[in-house]
Each structure stands twice: as structure tokens, then as C-alpha cells.
Enzyme design. Structure first.
Site, PDB file in Angstrom:
ATOM      1  N   ASP A  69       8.957 -14.373 -24.498  1.00 27.92           N
ATOM      2  CA  ASP A  69       7.990 -13.422 -25.061  1.00 27.92           C
ATOM      3  C   ASP A  69       8.610 -12.689 -26.253  1.00 27.92           C
ATOM      4  OD1 ASP A  69       5.867 -11.626 -25.415  1.00 27.92           O
ATOM      5  OD2 ASP A  69       6.646 -10.250 -23.898  1.00 27.92           O
ATOM      6  N   LYS A  71       7.076 -12.953 -29.444  1.00 27.95           N
ATOM      7  CA  LYS A  71       5.969 -12.629 -30.357  1.00 27.95           C
ATOM      8  C   LYS A  71       6.339 -12.909 -31.818  1.00 27.95           C
ATOM      9  CE  LYS A  71       4.230  -8.930 -27.306  1.00 27.95           C
ATOM     10  NZ  LYS A  71       5.372  -8.903 -26.333  1.00 27.95           N
ATOM     11  N   THR A 133      -1.835  -4.578 -25.506  1.00 28.95           N
ATOM     12  CA  THR A 133      -2.577  -3.776 -24.531  1.00 28.95           C
ATOM     13  C   THR A 133      -2.283  -2.285 -24.654  1.00 28.95           C
ATOM     14  OG1 THR A 133      -0.867  -4.231 -22.877  1.00 28.95           O
ATOM     15  CG2 THR A 133      -2.839  -5.622 -22.839  1.00 28.95           C
TER      16      THR A 133
END
Length: 251
Positions: A69, A71, A133
Site C-alpha cells: 500500500d 499509493k 477515507t
């Protein structure tokens, strides 16, 4: 928890986020503790910056899968080369920011396919990050966007699918719209999952329970603090697997 077929399926959908302090031994103690109770371990920026590829390899040596992860978000050539490195590491999935644009995503997909074929390695899932989020509509307005988070998520999900990505990372609140727009085979990974009680110090704004997220159509759930801060983390992971199983049954 008895590993029936439905429980095995739910376990494979549970991703544990290795976002914690301590040294490599501390992180690996969590991996050994939860192996067999979660399906994938997420290695994010915190852990990868401190421990690098060694952490990924150590997790894989336990027989567990890794979600890298990081990104990726840069010019197309840079992201494509970084993605090739992810293939060589043998991770099960990794992500890129969909806001990096169509060229960045399409070049990444092509480079990953070529690298996997050349090295005879499994093709990892390539996921597009839509909207974090931690952001809401007000945050987007401050960034200069005139659309809502839901509208931007859907636009980026469609772009990711057009670019050939396997799926996206998106809030559970956006899952139904993405599923309707992108179809049943498009993978949706959902962070911001909480138990029935919210975690103290929670900084994620668009959150749902595991059962509700799966019922809405999430394929994988990323869960960190609710397991890590539980009195019995293994029992908490098993509880989440049961929630996932209930969500699958309710689809």
C-alpha cells in the site's frame, strides 16, 4: 474459529494493516500471531519506509500474502518502474493513485503484464486509490473540487477500469455505486472498517462495519486498529471473519 469453506472465503477477504510502531521483530510478531486468522497483510508507507523489501519477504516466508500500500503517484514512467519492482517482490496486490491520470495507469498495467510474463510471476491485483477515507466533501472543496466525494470516486473508478486496473480502493459508502457502474468482476478494496464500537482517535470519516461493507459489495476489507487495539486481537480477527461471512450470506 473452525475454518469451514465459507469461513475460509471470509478469511481471504480480511486484510490486516501493519501500521504500528516498534522494530521489525515487533511487526513480525503480529504477522505470526495473526497468520491463519487474516488473509493478507498490508504493508504501508510507515512500515515500508522503515523496513523496506525485507519486511515483505519476511511476511511471505510465513506463507502469507502482501498488499503493498504505497499509493504510487508520479509521472507515468516512474510509477511503471516502481510497479515492476512490486511484481518482482511477489506481492498479491499494490495500488496507485487514480488521480495520477489515465496515462500513468495504462503504462503501469502494461509494464506489470510484461514484467510478470517475462519473469513467469503471478500477475498482482493493481488497484486505483480513489478518494482517501479521511476526506469529506468539505475537504474536497478546499482542494478546489466542485464535485462531491461520491461523484469523484465514481469518476476515478470508471477511469481506473478503462485503464485496465483490477479494481479500486474506496469507502464502503461508495461501493454500491461503483459496483453498479463497473460490474461484478471489478475488485473493490475497502478501508475505514470499524467494529460496532468506534476506535479512540479515529481519523477516518467515511466508515462502516465489516458486515455492511461486504453486503454492499466490497471484495476485501482493510482493518487495522480495531484488531490491533482489541483485548484479544486473534479473537477480534475471527469476529471480523464472522461479520464478513454474514455479509456474504446476505448478498
Amino acid at each position: 474459529m473452525t475454518k469451514t469453506m465459507s469461513n475460509k472465503e471470509s478469511l481471504e477477504k480480511l486484510i490486516f494493516a501493519l501500521d504500528m510502531g516498534g522494530g521489525l521483530d515487533d511487526v513480525m510478531s503480529w504477522v505470526r500471531r495473526l497468520a491463519g486468522h487474516v488473509g493478507v497483510f498490508k504493508v504501508g508507507k510507515e512500515a515500508f519506509t522503515r523496513f523496506g523489501p525485507q519486511l515483505v519477504q519476511s511476511i511471505q516466508e510465513t506463507g502469507s500474502r502482501v498488499f503493498l500500500d504505497l499509493k504510487f503517484h508520479d509521472i507515468p514512467n516512474t510509477v511503471a518502474r516502481a510497479a515492476e519492482g512490486a511484481v518482482e517482490l511477489g506481492v498479491a496486490m499494490f495500488n496507485v493513485h487514480a488521480l495520477g491520470g489515465m496515462s500513468m495507469m495504462t503504462e503501469t498495467v502494461e509494464s506489470v503484464k510484461k514484467m510478470a510474463g517475462r519473469r513467469e510471476l503471478p500477475m498482482p491485483l493493481i488497484l486505483g486509490v480513489t478518494v482517501l477515507t479521511s476526506l469529506n466533501d468539505e475537504d474536497l472543496q478546499r482542494l478546489g473540487f466542485t464535485c462531491t466525494t461520491g461523484e469523484l470516486v465514481l469518476r476515478l473508478a470508471r477511469m481506473a477500469q478503462d485503464a485496465g486496473l483490477s479494481g479500486v480502493v474506496a469507502s464502503a459508502q461508495d461501493v454500491e455505486a461503483i459496483r453498479a457502474a463497473c460490474g461484478k468482476d471489478f475488485v473493490i478494496v475497502t478501508p475505514g472498517i470499524r467494529g460496532l464500537a468506534r476506535v479512540a482517535g479515529d481519523d477516518q470519516k467515511r466508515v462502516l462495519t465489516a458486515e455492511e461493507a461486504v453486503r454492499r459489495g466490497s471484495d476485501y476489507l482493510v482493518i487495522g486498529r480495531p484488531i490491533r487495539t482489541a483485548e484479544d486481537p486473534v479473537a477480534a480477527a475471527d469476529d471480523f471473519c464472522r461479520e464478513i461471512a454474514r455479509g456474504l450470506s446476505a448478498r
